[in-house]
Design an enzyme around this catalytic site. Structure first.
Site, PDB file in Angstrom:
ATOM      1  N   THR A   1      21.773  16.317  82.365  1.00  0.00           N
ATOM      2  CA  THR A   1      22.282  16.044  81.019  1.00  0.00           C
ATOM      3  C   THR A   1      21.202  16.298  79.968  1.00  0.00           C
ATOM      4  OG1 THR A   1      23.548  14.262  82.099  1.00  0.00           O
ATOM      5  CG2 THR A   1      23.859  14.526  79.760  1.00  0.00           C
TER       6      THR A   1
ATOM      7  N   ARG B   1      21.217   9.831  80.555  1.00  0.00           N
ATOM      8  CA  ARG B   1      22.313   9.204  79.802  1.00  0.00           C
ATOM      9  C   ARG B   1      22.070   7.729  79.592  1.00  0.00           C
ATOM     10  NH1 ARG B   1      27.481  11.641  83.014  1.00  0.00           N
ATOM     11  NH2 ARG B   1      26.509  13.645  83.411  1.00  0.00           N
TER      12      ARG B   1
ATOM     13  N   GLU C   1      19.357  14.489  91.114  1.00  0.00           N
ATOM     14  CA  GLU C   1      19.436  14.682  89.658  1.00  0.00           C
ATOM     15  C   GLU C   1      19.685  13.341  88.976  1.00  0.00           C
ATOM     16  OE1 GLU C   1      22.486  17.492  88.417  1.00  0.00           O
ATOM     17  OE2 GLU C   1      22.630  16.487  86.481  1.00  0.00           O
TER      18      GLU C   1
ATOM     19  N   LYS D   1      25.017  26.134  86.732  1.00  0.00           N
ATOM     20  CA  LYS D   1      25.881  24.995  87.064  1.00  0.00           C
ATOM     21  C   LYS D   1      27.276  25.331  86.530  1.00  0.00           C
ATOM     22  CE  LYS D   1      26.577  20.228  85.464  1.00  0.00           C
ATOM     23  NZ  LYS D   1      25.964  18.909  85.345  1.00  0.00           N
TER      24      LYS D   1
HETATM   25  C1  3PG Z   1      28.813  14.208  85.471  1.00  0.00           C
HETATM   26  O1  3PG Z   1      29.200  14.771  84.491  1.00  0.00           O
HETATM   27  O2  3PG Z   1      28.636  12.993  85.526  1.00  0.00           O
HETATM   28  C2  3PG Z   1      28.448  15.031  86.644  1.00  0.00           C
HETATM   29  O3  3PG Z   1      28.870  16.326  86.468  1.00  0.00           O
HETATM   30  C3  3PG Z   1      28.996  14.448  87.887  1.00  0.00           C
HETATM   31  O4  3PG Z   1      30.346  14.482  87.846  1.00  0.00           O
HETATM   32  P1  3PG Z   1      31.181  13.561  88.841  1.00  0.00           P
HETATM   33  O5  3PG Z   1      30.894  12.143  88.450  1.00  0.00           O
HETATM   34  O6  3PG Z   1      32.605  13.961  88.622  1.00  0.00           O
HETATM   35  O7  3PG Z   1      30.685  13.877  90.243  1.00  0.00           O
END
Ligand code: 3PG
Length: 212
Positions: free
Chosen positions: A73, A49, A45, A133
């Site tokens: 995201t 961002r 994934e 999720k």
């Molecule tokens: C995020 O929001 O970046 C993802 O859900 C991953 O979360 P993490 O960095 O806590 O694994």
């Protein structure tokens, strides 16, 4: 005919951990994805961002054999469409909006929508989503919270993400309503910045053995 839920499940069942990537430099995407695939993590994934994200998805989808590129995201229909055009085979969102759900309905690419409460889960079930999720997993209540949803909301499967690491991943993976977890720990920023692809393959290999 296979449904979008079947398609999503077949991707999520490839491995116990879906790497969640924030790619700052699109040039690192291909070696990073190759390192993850070499360690046994094929579904990847890439979060929208950073300005590099769409190019990173395109490069991984086109150039990395064995990888299944997905986009994370995703907050709105425009991002959904751009991510699909870039080659995403699955789409992940932290939550949902009516507009995002319409975009998902109109697309053949499956959405893994985010939910953190019983009401959100019930609403998404009404919309036909059976695989969700659970986000942000640790902060929203962790494995104990998700376990408590398994009986009343039976039949819903989750990919918990947020605050998960090698230390607590099995707390989730051992639950009956968890199909896999998501996490960024398999691709730490420092290793990516150094181009330590072997180090990332080692972390991926460790993660890919969870639950086995
Ligand atoms: C995020 O929001 O970046 C993802 O859900 C991953 O979360 P993490 O960095 O806590 O694994």
């Amino acid at each position: 005919m296979a449904t979008k839920t079947d398609a999503l499940l077949s991707v999520l069942k490839l491995q116990p951990v879906v790497p969640v990537l924030i790619v700052d430099d699109a040039r690192s995407a291909v070696p990073l994805a190759r390192a993850l695939v070499a360690g046994g993590l094929k579904a990847i994934e890439i979060t929208l961002r950073t300005p590099a994200a769409l190019e990173a998805i395109r490069a991984v989808a086109e150039e990395v054999e064995g990888a299944v590129a997905g986009a994370g995201t995703i907050l709105n229909p425009a991002q959904f469409d751009e991510a699909v055009k870039a080659g995403s085979q699955f789409i992940v969102s932290p939550g949902t909006t009516p507009a995002l759900l319409s975009a998902a309905r109109a697309s053949s690419v499956p959405l893994l929508p985010g939910a953190a409460t019983a009401s959100e889960v019930m609403t998404l079930r009404e919309e036909g989503f059976e695989v969700l999720k659970f986000f942000p997993a640790e902060q929203a209540g962790g494995a104990a919270y998700l376990k408590s949803l398994s009986s009343p909301l039976a039949g819903t499967l989750f990919c918990p993400t947020g605050g998960i690491s090698l230390k607590n991943a099995m707390d989730y993976l051992s639950l009956p309503n968890v199909v896999c977890v998501g996490g960024s720990w398999v691709a730490p920023k420092e290793l990516v910045a150094k181009g330590d692809w072997d180090g990332i393959t080692r972390l991926a290999a460790e993660a890919s053995q969870l639950g086995k």
